[in-house]
Design an enzyme around this catalytic site. Sequence first.
Site, PDB file in Angstrom:
ATOM      1  N   MET A  48      73.848  29.090  19.431  1.00 23.27           N
ATOM      2  CA  MET A  48      75.133  29.020  20.136  1.00 23.27           C
ATOM      3  C   MET A  48      75.025  28.068  21.323  1.00 23.27           C
ATOM      4  O   MET A  48      75.840  27.186  21.510  1.00 23.27           O
ATOM      5  CB  MET A  48      75.515  30.409  20.680  1.00 23.27           C
ATOM      6  CG  MET A  48      75.653  31.485  19.641  1.00 23.27           C
ATOM      7  SD  MET A  48      75.969  33.094  20.400  1.00 23.27           S
ATOM      8  CE  MET A  48      74.366  33.844  20.282  1.00 23.27           C
TER       9      MET A  48
ATOM     10  N   ALA B 171      76.619  24.017  27.739  1.00 25.06           N
ATOM     11  CA  ALA B 171      77.457  25.220  27.569  1.00 25.06           C
ATOM     12  C   ALA B 171      76.631  26.409  27.107  1.00 25.06           C
ATOM     13  O   ALA B 171      76.100  26.414  25.999  1.00 25.06           O
ATOM     14  CB  ALA B 171      78.565  24.948  26.550  1.00 25.06           C
TER      15      ALA B 171
ATOM     16  N   SER C 139      76.926  30.215  29.034  1.00 22.27           N
ATOM     17  CA  SER C 139      77.811  31.364  29.256  1.00 22.27           C
ATOM     18  C   SER C 139      79.208  31.074  28.710  1.00 22.27           C
ATOM     19  O   SER C 139      79.854  31.944  28.139  1.00 22.27           O
ATOM     20  CB  SER C 139      77.930  31.649  30.756  1.00 22.27           C
ATOM     21  OG  SER C 139      76.661  31.841  31.317  1.00 22.27           O
TER      22      SER C 139
ATOM     23  N   ILE D 164      66.818  27.606  21.515  1.00 17.76           N
ATOM     24  CA  ILE D 164      67.017  28.450  20.338  1.00 17.76           C
ATOM     25  C   ILE D 164      65.719  29.167  19.954  1.00 17.76           C
ATOM     26  O   ILE D 164      64.717  28.538  19.608  1.00 17.76           O
ATOM     27  CB  ILE D 164      67.569  27.615  19.147  1.00 17.76           C
ATOM     28  CG1 ILE D 164      68.857  26.903  19.596  1.00 17.76           C
ATOM     29  CG2 ILE D 164      67.822  28.495  17.919  1.00 17.76           C
ATOM     30  CD1 ILE D 164      69.919  27.786  20.240  1.00 17.76           C
TER      31      ILE D 164
ATOM     32  N   GLU E 124      73.566  43.089  19.943  1.00 18.49           N
ATOM     33  CA  GLU E 124      72.425  42.352  20.502  1.00 18.49           C
ATOM     34  C   GLU E 124      72.083  42.913  21.888  1.00 18.49           C
ATOM     35  O   GLU E 124      70.921  43.108  22.232  1.00 18.49           O
ATOM     36  CB  GLU E 124      72.748  40.859  20.617  1.00 18.49           C
ATOM     37  CG  GLU E 124      71.536  40.090  21.146  1.00 18.49           C
ATOM     38  CD  GLU E 124      71.782  38.594  21.336  1.00 18.49           C
ATOM     39  OE1 GLU E 124      72.935  38.147  21.231  1.00 18.49           O
ATOM     40  OE2 GLU E 124      70.804  37.881  21.613  1.00 18.49           O
ATOM     41  N   ARG E 125      73.109  43.182  22.675  1.00 21.42           N
ATOM     42  CA  ARG E 125      72.860  43.680  24.041  1.00 21.42           C
ATOM     43  C   ARG E 125      72.230  45.060  24.020  1.00 21.42           C
ATOM     44  O   ARG E 125      71.416  45.403  24.885  1.00 21.42           O
ATOM     45  CB  ARG E 125      74.168  43.647  24.838  1.00 21.42           C
ATOM     46  CG  ARG E 125      74.504  42.211  25.170  1.00 21.42           C
ATOM     47  CD  ARG E 125      75.885  41.951  25.668  1.00 21.42           C
ATOM     48  NE  ARG E 125      76.034  40.494  25.769  1.00 21.42           N
ATOM     49  CZ  ARG E 125      77.176  39.842  25.732  1.00 21.42           C
ATOM     50  NH1 ARG E 125      78.311  40.505  25.613  1.00 21.42           N
ATOM     51  NH2 ARG E 125      77.196  38.528  25.831  1.00 21.42           N
TER      52      ARG E 125
ATOM     53  N   ARG F 279      42.253  51.562  41.562  1.00 20.11           N
ATOM     54  CA  ARG F 279      42.025  50.602  42.643  1.00 20.11           C
ATOM     55  C   ARG F 279      41.910  51.329  43.992  1.00 20.11           C
ATOM     56  O   ARG F 279      42.742  52.173  44.321  1.00 20.11           O
ATOM     57  CB  ARG F 279      43.197  49.617  42.687  1.00 20.11           C
ATOM     58  CG  ARG F 279      43.143  48.612  43.794  1.00 20.11           C
ATOM     59  CD  ARG F 279      42.095  47.562  43.515  1.00 20.11           C
ATOM     60  NE  ARG F 279      42.064  46.547  44.566  1.00 20.11           N
ATOM     61  CZ  ARG F 279      41.160  45.572  44.602  1.00 20.11           C
ATOM     62  NH1 ARG F 279      40.246  45.473  43.647  1.00 20.11           N
ATOM     63  NH2 ARG F 279      41.177  44.694  45.573  1.00 20.11           N
TER      64      ARG F 279
ATOM     65  N   HIS G  39      49.770  45.864  42.181  1.00 25.55           N
ATOM     66  CA  HIS G  39      48.485  45.353  41.672  1.00 25.55           C
ATOM     67  C   HIS G  39      47.859  44.381  42.682  1.00 25.55           C
ATOM     68  O   HIS G  39      46.719  43.931  42.473  1.00 25.55           O
ATOM     69  CB  HIS G  39      48.669  44.579  40.361  1.00 25.55           C
ATOM     70  CG  HIS G  39      48.721  45.419  39.124  1.00 25.55           C
ATOM     71  ND1 HIS G  39      49.749  46.271  38.814  1.00 25.55           N
ATOM     72  CD2 HIS G  39      47.853  45.511  38.072  1.00 25.55           C
ATOM     73  CE1 HIS G  39      49.531  46.827  37.639  1.00 25.55           C
ATOM     74  NE2 HIS G  39      48.375  46.402  37.168  1.00 25.55           N
TER      75      HIS G  39
ATOM     76  N   GLY H 219      73.681  36.734  27.310  1.00 23.95           N
ATOM     77  CA  GLY H 219      74.695  36.928  28.353  1.00 23.95           C
ATOM     78  C   GLY H 219      74.015  37.316  29.653  1.00 23.95           C
ATOM     79  O   GLY H 219      73.269  38.296  29.696  1.00 23.95           O
TER      80      GLY H 219
HETATM   81  C1  LIG Z   1      63.913  31.826  26.240  1.00 19.43           C
HETATM   82  C2  LIG Z   1      65.354  31.693  25.860  1.00 19.43           C
HETATM   83  C3  LIG Z   1      65.772  32.057  24.584  1.00 19.43           C
HETATM   84  C4  LIG Z   1      67.098  31.895  24.216  1.00 19.43           C
HETATM   85  N1  LIG Z   1      67.477  32.140  22.922  1.00 19.43           N
HETATM   86  C5  LIG Z   1      68.718  31.749  22.509  1.00 19.43           C
HETATM   87  C6  LIG Z   1      69.068  31.765  21.128  1.00 19.43           C
HETATM   88  O1  LIG Z   1      68.278  32.155  20.272  1.00 19.43           O
HETATM   89  N2  LIG Z   1      70.302  31.322  20.761  1.00 19.43           N
HETATM   90  C7  LIG Z   1      71.205  30.873  21.672  1.00 19.43           C
HETATM   91  O2  LIG Z   1      72.285  30.482  21.278  1.00 19.43           O
HETATM   92  N3  LIG Z   1      70.916  30.857  22.998  1.00 19.43           N
HETATM   93  C8  LIG Z   1      69.683  31.267  23.430  1.00 19.43           C
HETATM   94  N4  LIG Z   1      69.365  31.211  24.758  1.00 19.43           N
HETATM   95  C9  LIG Z   1      70.363  30.749  25.705  1.00 19.43           C
HETATM   96  C10 LIG Z   1      70.882  31.826  26.651  1.00 19.43           C
HETATM   97  O3  LIG Z   1      71.672  32.757  25.971  1.00 19.43           O
HETATM   98  C11 LIG Z   1      71.638  31.104  27.782  1.00 19.43           C
HETATM   99  O4  LIG Z   1      70.650  30.457  28.569  1.00 19.43           O
HETATM  100  C12 LIG Z   1      72.465  32.038  28.618  1.00 19.43           C
HETATM  101  O5  LIG Z   1      73.567  32.531  27.898  1.00 19.43           O
HETATM  102  C13 LIG Z   1      72.983  31.370  29.902  1.00 19.43           C
HETATM  103  O6  LIG Z   1      73.588  30.143  29.634  1.00 19.43           O
HETATM  104  P1  LIG Z   1      73.139  28.831  30.476  1.00 19.43           P
HETATM  105  O7  LIG Z   1      71.665  28.754  30.423  1.00 19.43           O
HETATM  106  O8  LIG Z   1      73.916  27.689  29.978  1.00 19.43           O
HETATM  107  O9  LIG Z   1      73.556  29.164  31.962  1.00 19.43           O
HETATM  108  P2  LIG Z   1      74.984  28.859  32.638  1.00 19.43           P
HETATM  109  O10 LIG Z   1      76.056  29.380  31.772  1.00 19.43           O
HETATM  110  O11 LIG Z   1      75.034  27.443  33.047  1.00 19.43           O
HETATM  111  O12 LIG Z   1      74.885  29.779  33.940  1.00 19.43           O
HETATM  112  C14 LIG Z   1      74.294  29.367  35.169  1.00 19.43           C
HETATM  113  C15 LIG Z   1      74.590  30.438  36.211  1.00 19.43           C
HETATM  114  O13 LIG Z   1      76.011  30.538  36.390  1.00 19.43           O
HETATM  115  C16 LIG Z   1      76.410  31.877  36.218  1.00 19.43           C
HETATM  116  N5  LIG Z   1      77.761  31.944  35.644  1.00 19.43           N
HETATM  117  C17 LIG Z   1      78.223  31.294  34.556  1.00 19.43           C
HETATM  118  N6  LIG Z   1      79.486  31.659  34.305  1.00 19.43           N
HETATM  119  C18 LIG Z   1      79.818  32.573  35.250  1.00 19.43           C
HETATM  120  C19 LIG Z   1      80.992  33.329  35.540  1.00 19.43           C
HETATM  121  N7  LIG Z   1      82.089  33.261  34.772  1.00 19.43           N
HETATM  122  N8  LIG Z   1      80.982  34.168  36.602  1.00 19.43           N
HETATM  123  C20 LIG Z   1      79.879  34.262  37.381  1.00 19.43           C
HETATM  124  N9  LIG Z   1      78.742  33.578  37.169  1.00 19.43           N
HETATM  125  C21 LIG Z   1      78.711  32.753  36.109  1.00 19.43           C
HETATM  126  C22 LIG Z   1      75.393  32.476  35.265  1.00 19.43           C
HETATM  127  O14 LIG Z   1      75.383  33.894  35.340  1.00 19.43           O
HETATM  128  C23 LIG Z   1      74.110  31.839  35.778  1.00 19.43           C
HETATM  129  O15 LIG Z   1      73.646  32.554  36.875  1.00 19.43           O
HETATM  130  C24 LIG Z   1      68.047  31.411  25.164  1.00 19.43           C
HETATM  131  C25 LIG Z   1      67.628  31.094  26.463  1.00 19.43           C
HETATM  132  C26 LIG Z   1      66.303  31.196  26.791  1.00 19.43           C
HETATM  133  C27 LIG Z   1      65.883  30.733  28.160  1.00 19.43           C
END
Ligand SMILES: Cc1cc2nc3c(=O)[nH]c(=O)nc-3n(C[C@H](O)[C@H](O)[C@H](O)COP(=O)(O)OP(=O)(O)OC[C@H]3O[C@@H](n4cnc5c(N)ncnc54)[C@H](O)[C@@H]3O)c2cc1C
Length: 379
Positions: free
Chosen positions: A126, A131, A133, A158, A242-243, A268, A338, A364
């Site tokens: 996704m 993009a 969130s 991903i 998922e959540r 310890r 620790h 999310g």
């Molecule tokens: C190790 C890892 C594994 C993952 N696996 C997958 C996967 O298998 N498939 C997949 O599709 N994705 C995956 N993801 C992606 C993950 O779901 C996203 O990183 C996550 O949803 C956040 O999106 P972003 O990184 O673009 O952050 P952003 O959306 O850019 O967010 C940045 C900050 O802004 C805040 N923010 C954004 N919108 C709002 C709002 N409306 N109100 C308040 N605050 C907000 C967020 O909470 C965050 O603190 C993975 C990520 C990681 C690091």
Amino acid sequence: MLRNHFETEHNLFRDAFRSFLNKEVVPHQEEWEEAGVVDRSVWRKAGEMGFLLPWAEEEYGGTALKDFRYEQIMCEELAAINEPGFMIPLHSALCGPYIAEYGNAEQKARWLPGIIRGESILAVAMTEPSAGSDLAGMRTTAVDKGDHFVLNGSKVFISNGLLADLVIVAAKTDPANKHAMGLFVVERGMEGFERGRNLKKLGMKSQDTAELFFNNVKVPKENLLGDAKGGFFYLMNMLAQERLTNACGAVAGAEAALNATVDYVKERKAFDRPVAHFQNTRFKLAEMRTQIDVAQVFTDRCVMDHNQKKLTPEVAAEAKLFTTELLCKVVDEGVQLHGGWGYMWEYPICRMYANARIQRIFAGTSEIMKEIISRGMKL
Ligand SMILES: Cc1cc2nc3c(=O)[nH]c(=O)nc-3n(C[C@H](O)[C@H](O)[C@H](O)COP(=O)(O)OP(=O)(O)OC[C@H]3O[C@@H](n4cnc5c(N)ncnc54)[C@H](O)[C@@H]3O)c2cc1C
């Protein structure tokens, strides 16, 4: 605190899954961590034992165990051994259900048997570089060309990105409607489907997290799941489950971190006494014990509600928010108790700390969970 929602068959399943992990996973954890990916063969072994998609119908090779407590047990046992790379919950409780729920009879017959046997590893794509969130802001497109779609765009972060044989890719299907997207099953080897590098991460070292690129990939119509414009709804619908898996793993991870910390502070010594004897230590541990027990009761109740199809997206968001924030607090306090050894990779608490941090972000973020919960309050 004694839990009362498991029955004999669940306990037997837990014993079997735990022995499987002890035999096939624990001995390889360091090697997988170094490699940045788990060995494919462990997926096959899990399939042979019936641990993949146990809820699937027998005609596809499943065991029709339609009871989320089995998924919960697997999340808990993987968290207990602190194995973040062998993502059975992603395969079984997140990706597999898209195919079972939104796939047609032909697609299920084509894909589910291999998925259940662990021959076809799954991923869901996704998130994009710009993009995460805001899913509706994604740029990957799928253009209808009659008997196939042409997919263009890229995805990032991903999970199972390198190992996956089938990737469920979300892509926009109507430029006039930002919520119109489809879910396309992109198969290993399709022309124009490329994978990027294994991304270097803070934790989850044994997890292959990668970028994926789609350059004029011809995806046959037979690989579209459900309606070409219904993908956004499908994603939202599945995220609650998922959540819940995140919550199940987070409470178990917190329990494991607490246990590791309790063991350590008893051994310890500082100022001629065990660290456990300081009031600060005992109070911190007592707070954690209490909060984990409360979180466990709530999570178990969510699992039972989910079994009855009564778990709402808002309550699933509450579960993820509360348990993952708690996990991060517990691992942080655990490292603190620790001392310097908690910062050393050889100590389990250090790895738990590194692995935990992502839980408040993926599936999310905590902020998005609060958005969902507050929307439900009609604020
Ligand atoms: C190790 C890892 C594994 C993952 N696996 C997958 C996967 O298998 N498939 C997949 O599709 N994705 C995956 N993801 C992606 C993950 O779901 C996203 O990183 C996550 O949803 C956040 O999106 P972003 O990184 O673009 O952050 P952003 O959306 O850019 O967010 C940045 C900050 O802004 C805040 N923010 C954004 N919108 C709002 C709002 N409306 N109100 C308040 N605050 C907000 C967020 O909470 C965050 O603190 C993975 C990520 C990681 C690091």
